[in-house]
Design a protein around this motif. Structure first.
Motif, short mmCIF file in Angstrom:
data_model
loop_
_atom_site.label_atom_id
_atom_site.label_comp_id
_atom_site.label_asym_id
_atom_site.label_seq_id
_atom_site.Cartn_x
_atom_site.Cartn_y
_atom_site.Cartn_z
N LEU A 1 -6.26 -2.58 -4.92
CA LEU A 1 -7.60 -2.78 -4.38
C LEU A 1 -8.31 -3.88 -5.16
CD1 LEU A 1 -8.31 1.00 -4.27
CD2 LEU A 1 -7.94 -0.43 -2.27
N PHE A 2 -9.03 -4.71 -4.42
CA PHE A 2 -9.72 -5.85 -5.04
C PHE A 2 -11.19 -5.87 -4.66
CE2 PHE A 2 -5.27 -6.79 -4.90
CZ PHE A 2 -5.02 -7.38 -6.13
N ALA A 3 -12.00 -6.46 -5.55
CA ALA A 3 -13.43 -6.72 -5.36
C ALA A 3 -14.18 -5.44 -4.95
CB ALA A 3 -13.64 -7.86 -4.39
N ASN A 4 -14.92 -5.48 -3.82
CA ASN A 4 -15.75 -4.33 -3.46
C ASN A 4 -14.93 -3.09 -3.13
OD1 ASN A 4 -14.94 -5.59 -1.06
ND2 ASN A 4 -16.80 -5.00 0.03
N PHE A 5 -13.67 -3.25 -2.72
CA PHE A 5 -12.82 -2.08 -2.48
C PHE A 5 -12.52 -1.38 -3.81
CE2 PHE A 5 -11.02 -4.90 1.07
CZ PHE A 5 -12.04 -4.55 1.93
N ARG A 6 -12.30 -2.16 -4.83
CA ARG A 6 -12.08 -1.61 -6.18
C ARG A 6 -13.34 -0.93 -6.68
NH1 ARG A 6 -9.43 -5.41 -10.69
NH2 ARG A 6 -7.71 -5.14 -9.26
N GLU A 7 -14.49 -1.56 -6.46
CA GLU A 7 -15.76 -0.98 -6.91
C GLU A 7 -16.04 0.35 -6.20
OE1 GLU A 7 -18.76 -3.96 -6.28
OE2 GLU A 7 -17.71 -5.40 -7.55
N ALA A 8 -15.73 0.43 -4.91
CA ALA A 8 -16.00 1.64 -4.13
C ALA A 8 -15.15 2.82 -4.58
CB ALA A 8 -15.79 1.37 -2.65
N VAL B 1 -1.39 4.81 5.76
CA VAL B 1 -1.67 4.63 4.34
C VAL B 1 -3.17 4.45 4.12
CG1 VAL B 1 -1.29 3.16 2.31
CG2 VAL B 1 0.61 3.66 3.87
N ILE B 2 -3.79 3.59 4.93
CA ILE B 2 -5.22 3.34 4.79
C ILE B 2 -6.02 4.60 5.13
CG2 ILE B 2 -7.17 1.98 5.63
CD1 ILE B 2 -5.25 -0.41 5.82
N LEU C 1 -6.00 6.73 2.20
CA LEU C 1 -6.90 6.16 1.20
C LEU C 1 -8.35 6.54 1.50
CD1 LEU C 1 -7.10 4.19 -1.27
CD2 LEU C 1 -7.48 2.39 0.41
N THR C 2 -8.75 6.43 2.77
CA THR C 2 -10.14 6.75 3.14
C THR C 2 -10.41 8.24 3.08
OG1 THR C 2 -9.66 6.79 5.53
CG2 THR C 2 -10.40 4.70 4.60
N THR C 3 -9.38 9.06 3.22
CA THR C 3 -9.56 10.51 3.06
C THR C 3 -9.87 10.83 1.60
OG1 THR C 3 -8.08 11.01 4.90
CG2 THR C 3 -8.42 12.76 3.30
N ARG C 4 -9.17 10.16 0.70
CA ARG C 4 -9.38 10.39 -0.73
C ARG C 4 -10.67 9.74 -1.22
NH1 ARG C 4 -4.89 8.49 -4.93
NH2 ARG C 4 -3.58 9.35 -3.31
N TYR C 5 -11.00 8.57 -0.67
CA TYR C 5 -12.19 7.81 -1.08
C TYR C 5 -13.03 7.49 0.17
CZ TYR C 5 -9.29 7.09 -5.21
OH TYR C 5 -8.49 7.27 -6.31
N ILE D 1 -15.06 4.18 0.98
CA ILE D 1 -14.42 2.89 1.26
C ILE D 1 -14.28 2.67 2.77
CG2 ILE D 1 -12.00 3.62 1.23
CD1 ILE D 1 -11.36 1.06 -0.31
N GLU D 2 -14.35 3.73 3.55
CA GLU D 2 -14.13 3.61 5.00
C GLU D 2 -15.07 2.60 5.67
OE1 GLU D 2 -13.13 6.29 8.89
OE2 GLU D 2 -13.88 7.29 7.11
N PRO D 3 -16.38 2.64 5.42
CA PRO D 3 -17.25 1.65 6.08
C PRO D 3 -16.99 0.21 5.65
CG PRO D 3 -18.55 3.10 4.66
CD PRO D 3 -17.15 3.61 4.65
N LEU D 4 -16.37 0.02 4.52
CA LEU D 4 -16.02 -1.33 4.08
C LEU D 4 -14.80 -1.86 4.83
CD1 LEU D 4 -16.40 -0.83 0.22
CD2 LEU D 4 -18.07 -1.81 1.80
N LEU D 5 -13.94 -0.94 5.29
CA LEU D 5 -12.69 -1.32 5.95
C LEU D 5 -12.78 -1.29 7.47
CD1 LEU D 5 -10.25 0.74 3.71
CD2 LEU D 5 -10.47 -1.74 3.75
N PHE D 6 -13.55 -0.34 8.02
CA PHE D 6 -13.55 -0.11 9.47
C PHE D 6 -14.93 -0.24 10.09
CE2 PHE D 6 -9.84 2.19 7.93
CZ PHE D 6 -8.88 1.80 8.83
#
Length: 91
Positions: free
Chosen positions: A7-14, A32-33, A36-40, A43-48
């Protein structure tokens, strides 16, 4: 099956993580993603947006760029690596 996600930048921060291991409930990048969003969840609104991967999210699968919705369909196997990058700008 275990997949390494970098994870990089804001994904890492989230997530407060630079790298996580995900055991997806499927055999593609989308699973996989989703894992990831289930655990964190933050991060979901940053990706989807509206259930679709945001167009500016850069996904690398074993070092190769995969784009858009096709990125989510890319098959994965144990030991693969996915990297998630936000848009990159500079000057």
């Amino acid at each position: 099956m275990k997949i390494k996600v970098k994870l990089f930048a804001n994904f890492r921060e989230a997530t407060k993580q630079k790298e996580v291991e995900v055991s997806p409930e499927g055999d593609n990048v989308g699973a996989v993603i989703k894992g990831l969003t289930t655990r964190y969840p933050n991060i979901e609104p940053l990706l989807f947006q509206d259930g679709k991967l945001k167009p500016y999210v850069n996904v690398l699968y074993n070092g190769q760029s995969v784009k858009g919705e096709d990125a989510l369909k890319t098959k994965v196997k144990d030991g693969d690596e996915i990297a998630l990058f936000p848009p990159v700008s500079g000057g």
